[in-house]
Design a protein around this motif. Structure first.
Motif: not given
Length: 575
Positions: A32-61
């Motif tokens: 499934a779409g999966a991403y991790l955020v740090d304690e401030e809510g910023r994205i620190i990792a995401a899988n490729s399914r997240t990139e496809r579902l959101l039409d955003r590259s890892a660099g954009d996230l």
């Protein structure tokens, strides 16, 4: 007219390090779409399914505040944080889920989503949070059956996989990982769990056979134990799983025919003993090898497993394989380090008139190997050198550094015949220039008997906890003289010696900081505890004194190793 709600929009991405490759790889295993955020809510990792579902590259996230970047209301407007249930769960550090929310895609369109959020704490990424989501009307073709045909509804499936990843990857103890695995799947998916593992010698061992019994889990040790070897070409389900071929369904009828191997005989015995009417068997794999097989069985639970259930069980087994492989690699390295360290720690010399006892204990939670060491050896002229030290670090490098320091110390002390302070000054120079040791503490002492039968002690201390001298009558005193800076700093300061007379029957104790340091307590408290118990044990024989001192003084919360060297003087001088 009411004031409009304040909203925040995403701005420039803050500066941050590159995404953690290990975290990204772990997220890829989630379907499934999966991403991790740090304690401030910023994205620190995401899988490729997240990139496809959101039409955003890892660099954009990466580096963006997830709420500001993604969360929208049904009309595509930024969602106020006060109305965002995901954000509320994030701040409360609790698990939550939702069925009707919206994420903004990179092309400006809205993606209707269902989501799950849960705390996800791993070493090196403290207080991170995992977000799982999938499209309510997915833009991707999904070959899997509809949720109602699967073992669990999709959102429960994602929650189980997230819990499996979090719990199994947070331990490096193989037995604990297996225990957690069983509690995750029984009775949620089945009322029996069987785990067969392949040992490092390619032997199969039925390690776990557990049954759900009301509100508890019952282990059936009579069904555990060694198994026959894996046949190379057997088509039977467990044999195929142990070869890493495929996941398979099985039932009592599967093993009713003539057995093709010893494993088939054991499987028939298992089905007969447990009453399992339906089972699903999946390989437990690492990235390097097949480690075993996971069998989930239903005896009292209604319904049979189907082919639609296998992907979930495979996902769980895959996560178990990664956790077990990590635990095995860690334990192998630790065993090498402990063996190396134990071989490097020397035997004590026989010195007429002196008793010696030494102990080395690794950290009680088996988490790390340290650089604690002790030594005693004879010097030219009949004196005896005593040493104890601690090389900074908790790994193979620390154990190797300990060997370097100890061996150089022996060479200098034997060849130079100088006071302890001068020997340690030379050792400090060598540590700085010809070793990989960052820093170390140590005490070097010289004990010798004078012509009138008295025993004298001369020592120097390089940043180490002070020696403790306990009289035969129970008077305990720390020897604080001769203290100087630790090794490896490059400060180049002169070192001092201190000298004292050792009373008849007294005990000299050298030790490392693992004996006295405890989280949440001061060093003075630890030193007081050591002095109090050492005085109370002064009358004990030396081996009993040493063992009881370790048992009484070593803190329960100790996370460090301990080295200890005790020397006892004769009770009276010889004339």
């Amino acid at each position: 007219m009411a004031e409009p709600e304040h909203t925040e929009t995403h701005g420039e991405r803050p500066l941050a390090a590159a995404p953690d490759a290990g975290l990204t790889e772990a997220l890829e295993a989630i379907g499934a779409g999966a991403y991790l955020v740090d304690e401030e809510g910023r994205i620190i990792a995401a899988n490729s399914r997240t990139e496809r579902l959101l039409d955003r590259s890892a660099g954009d996230l990466f580096g963006h505040d997830a709420h500001d970047l993604l969360h929208r209301d049904p009309h595509g407007q930024p969602l106020p944080r006060t109305r965002c249930r995901m954000r509320q769960a994030f701040h409360a550090r609790r698990a939550a889920q939702g069925e009707q929310d919206y994420f903004a895609r990179g092309d400006g369109s809205l993606l209707p989503i269902s989501w799950l959020i849960a705390p996800f704490d791993l070493g090196g990424h403290e207080r991170s949070t995992l977000v799982l989501f999938h499209a309510r009307h997915s833009r991707e073709a999904d070959p899997r059956p509809e949720p109602e045909a699967m073992l669990l509804p999709e959102i429960e499936r994602l929650a189980l996989l997230a819990a499996t990843t979090s719990q199994l990857t947070s331990t490096l103890d193989a037995e604990e990982a297996l225990r957690r695995l069983v509690t995750l799947v029984v009775p949620r998916l089945a009322d029996w769990a069987i785990i067969d593992l392949i040992t490092e010698r390619d032997e199969v061992w039925r390690t776990v056979v557990v049954e759900a019994n009301d509100d508890s889990l019952m282990r059936h040790e009579e069904l555990q134990g060694p198994m026959p070897p894996v046949p190379e070409d057997s088509p039977m389900p467990l044999s195929r799983a142990l070869r890493g071929v495929a996941s398979t369904l099985a039932g009592p009828q599967t093993y009713q025919g003539a057995p093709d191997s010893g494993i088939a005989v054991e499987q028939r015995r298992l089905f007969d003993a447990t009453g399992i009417h339906s089972a699903a068997i999946a390989p437990i794999r690492s990235t390097r090898a097949v480690l075993g097989a996971l069998t989930l069985g239903r005896a009292k639970q209604l319904g049979d497993f189907s082919a639609h259930d296998l992907p979930l069980i495979e996902d769980i087994a895959r996560r178990a394989g990664l956790a077990l492989d990590n635990a095995r690699l860690y334990q192998r390295q630790r065993k090498v380090a402990e063996t190396m360290q134990n071989h490097l720690l020397p035997q004590m010399p026989r010195v007429p008139g002196l008793q010696m006892a030494v102990r080395y204990l690794p950290a009680p939670d088996a988490s790390q190997v340290g650089g604690d060491w002790y030594d005693a050896f004879s010097l030219v002229g009949g004196a005896t050198a005593l040493a104890i030290g601690d090389v900074v670090g908790h790994d193979l490098e620390a154990a190797a550094g300990m060997a370097q320091v100890r061996n150089m110390l022996r060479a200098y002390a034997w060849a130079l015949q100088e006071p302890p302070s001068q020997i340690v000054e030379r050792l400090d120079e060598a540590v700085l220039h010809i070793t990989d040791v960052a820093m170390a503490t140590m005490i070097l002492a010289r004990v010798e008997e004078s012509d009138d039968g008295r025993w004298n002690l001369t020592w120097t201390n390089a940043g180490h906890p002070p020696p403790l001298l306990i009289s035969h009558d129970g008077l305990a005193e720390y020897l604080t003289g001769g203290h100087g800076i630790l090794l490896g700093t490059g400060a180049g300061k002169d070192r001092a010696d201190a000298t004292t007379l050792l009373p008849p029957g007294s005990t000299l104790l050298l030790y490392t900081d693992g004996l006295i340091e405890e989280p949440g307590h001061t060093l003075d408290e630890g030193l007081h505890r050591l002095r109090q118990h050492a005085a109370a044990l002064a009358h004990r024989p030396l081996d009993s004194f040493t063992d009881q001192l370790l048992r009484r003084v070593r803190p329960v919360a100790n996370d460090d190793d301990v080295a200890l060297l005790a020397v006892r003087l004769p009770t009276r001088t010889l004339t």
